[in-house]
Scaffold this active site. Structure first.
Site, mmCIF file in Angstrom:
data_model
loop_
_atom_site.group_PDB
_atom_site.id
_atom_site.type_symbol
_atom_site.label_atom_id
_atom_site.label_comp_id
_atom_site.label_asym_id
_atom_site.label_seq_id
_atom_site.Cartn_x
_atom_site.Cartn_y
_atom_site.Cartn_z
ATOM 1 N N GLY A 88 0.768 -1.227 0.000
ATOM 2 C CA GLY A 88 0.000 0.000 0.000
ATOM 3 C C GLY A 88 0.805 1.286 0.000
ATOM 4 N N ASP A 89 2.065 1.230 0.448
ATOM 5 C CA ASP A 89 2.902 2.436 0.497
ATOM 6 C C ASP A 89 4.358 2.034 0.267
ATOM 7 O OD1 ASP A 89 3.618 5.088 0.785
ATOM 8 O OD2 ASP A 89 3.532 5.096 2.965
ATOM 9 N N LEU A 90 4.566 1.314 -0.832
ATOM 10 C CA LEU A 90 5.849 0.646 -1.059
ATOM 11 C C LEU A 90 6.831 1.565 -1.781
ATOM 12 C CD1 LEU A 90 7.217 -2.083 -0.521
ATOM 13 C CD2 LEU A 90 6.497 -2.788 -2.811
ATOM 14 N N ASN A 136 10.221 2.507 2.829
ATOM 15 C CA ASN A 136 9.505 1.437 3.533
ATOM 16 C C ASN A 136 9.956 0.053 3.090
ATOM 17 O OD1 ASN A 136 8.016 3.283 4.981
ATOM 18 N ND2 ASN A 136 6.250 3.218 3.628
#
Length: 296
Positions: free
Chosen positions: A195-197, A201
Site C-alpha cells: 500500500g505504500d511501497l 519502507n
C-alpha cells in the site's frame, strides 16, 4: 511502558531478563524487539499497521517484521488505554544498490504477497494510513469501485482545504471517465498489497541479507497498484521490476499498462498534495491531463 510489554515478552522468552531502551528492548538471551506506545488519538494508526503486518506475515512469512503483540481492532479496552505495538527488531539497510535483494523482493511480491487473495472483496477490514492520511477501506465488490472510492476520499480532503478546485474538478472527471475505462474490464482478483511501497519502507535485513518491507498501509487490490509509488520516487534497482514481471506478467490489456501505472501513481500524487501541499498538485494535474486525453 515496561509494564505494558513485560507480560508479552515473558510469554515469548520466559527465562530472559529484559533491558528497555525504547524503542528497542533487548533480552538477556540476545533477542531484540521493537516497541512503541501511542496516544489515544493514534489507536487507528496502530491497529492499521499491526493488521497490515499480520496479513503480510500470513502471505509471505519473514518479508515484514513479525508482530508479537499490538492493540487489536476488537480490543474493547483500547478506547481508554494507549495503543501499543511490539514486534521483532530488524536492522535494515538500503535496498537501492542491492540488486540481489531487489530481485528477491520482486520475486517474493510476485509469488507470495500479490497472489494472496481476499475471499471478501477489494479493500481491507480496518482503516489504514498512507503516511498520515487515513484510508477508510471497507469492502467493495469491484476494483473499479474500490479505487474510485480511494481517489474520491483524497479529493474530499483536498476540497476541505478550499484551494484545489481545478484539481478536484479534474479528479472527478478521472473518476467518471478514466477509472471505468481502464479498470472496469480487468479480469483480476483482490490480492494483498503493501500500500505504500516506496524506498523508505523497504530495505535489506543486515543480518540475513534478505529484503524486508515495513510501515504498510495494506488493502486488497490490483497488484500493479503496489508498484506505483516505487516508480515515482525510485530507490528500487531495475532488477526488482524485471524479476517481478518475470514471475507475474503485466495484466491484460498490456497496451494499457502505462496508463494504469499513471492512474495508480495519481493516488500518491494526490495524497502527497493532501500531506505536503501544492508542490505536488502540478504533478497530479499533469497525470490527470494525460489520462483524460488518452481515455475516450
Amino acid at each position: 511502558m515496561d509494564k505494558i510489554f513485560l507480560p508479552h515478552l515473558q510469554k515469548i522468552e520466559p527465562h530472559a531478563q529484559f533491558t528497555f531502551s525504547f524503542p528497542i528492548i533487548e533480552s538477556s538471551l540476545g533477542r531484540k524487539y521493537y516497541a512503541k506506545v501511542g496516544s489515544l488519538s493514534e489507536r487507528e494508526q496502530f491497529v492499521g499497521e499491526a493488521e497490515s503486518l499480520r496479513a503480510i506475515h500470513n502471505a509471505a512469512p519473514g518479508l515484514a517484521p513479525h508482530v508479537f503483540a499490538a492493540v487489536g481492532p476488537d480490543d474493547s479496552a483500547a478506547t481508554s488505554e494507549r495503543p501499543y505495538f511490539l514486534s521483532e527488531y530488524r536492522n535494515i539497510t538500503s535496498l537501492a544498490s542491492n540488486h540481489k535483494a531487489g530481485e528477491e523482493l520482486g520475486m517474493r511480491l510476485a509469488t507470495e504477497l500479490h497472489v494472496y487473495k481476499s475471499t471478501i472483496g477489494f479493500g481491507f477490514h480496518v482503516p489504514t494510513f498512507c503516511g498520515a492520511t487515513r484510508q477508510d477501506n471497507g469492502w467493495h465488490q469491484t476494483w473499479e469501485g474500490c479505487y474510485s472510492a480511494m481517489i474520491g476520499s483524497l479529493l474530499a480532503k483536498l476540497r476541505d482545504k478550499s484551494r484545489f478546485s481545478e484539481l478536484c474538478t479534474k479528479g472527478e472527471q478521472v473518476r467518471s471517465k478514466v477509472i471505468p475505462f481502464l479498470l472496469r474490464h480487468l479480469e483480476i482478483e483482490p490480492v494483498l498489497l503493501h500500500g505504500d511501497l516506496w524506498s523508505g519502507n523497504a530495505g535489506v535485513d543486515n543480518s540475513s541479507g534478505q529484503p524486508v518491507i515495513f510501515d504498510p498501509s495494506s488493502y486488497y487490490g490490483h497488484n500493479e497498484a503496489d508498484l506505483a509509488i516505487a516508480r515515482i520516487f525510485g530507490g528500487f534497482p531495475r532488477s526488482f521490476f524485471e524479476k517481478y514481471h518475470k514471475h507475474l506478467p503485466k495484466t491484460e490489456p498490456v497496451d494499457q499498462y502505462e496508463l494504469r501505472a499513471d492512474l495508480y501513481e495519481l493516488y500518491h500524487y494526490l495524497n502527497h498534495t493532501v500531506l505536503f501541499g501544492s508542490s505536488y498538485a502540478g504533478s497530479a494535474l499533469r497525470k490527470m491531463t494525460v489520462l483524460l486525453e488518452a481515455c475516450p
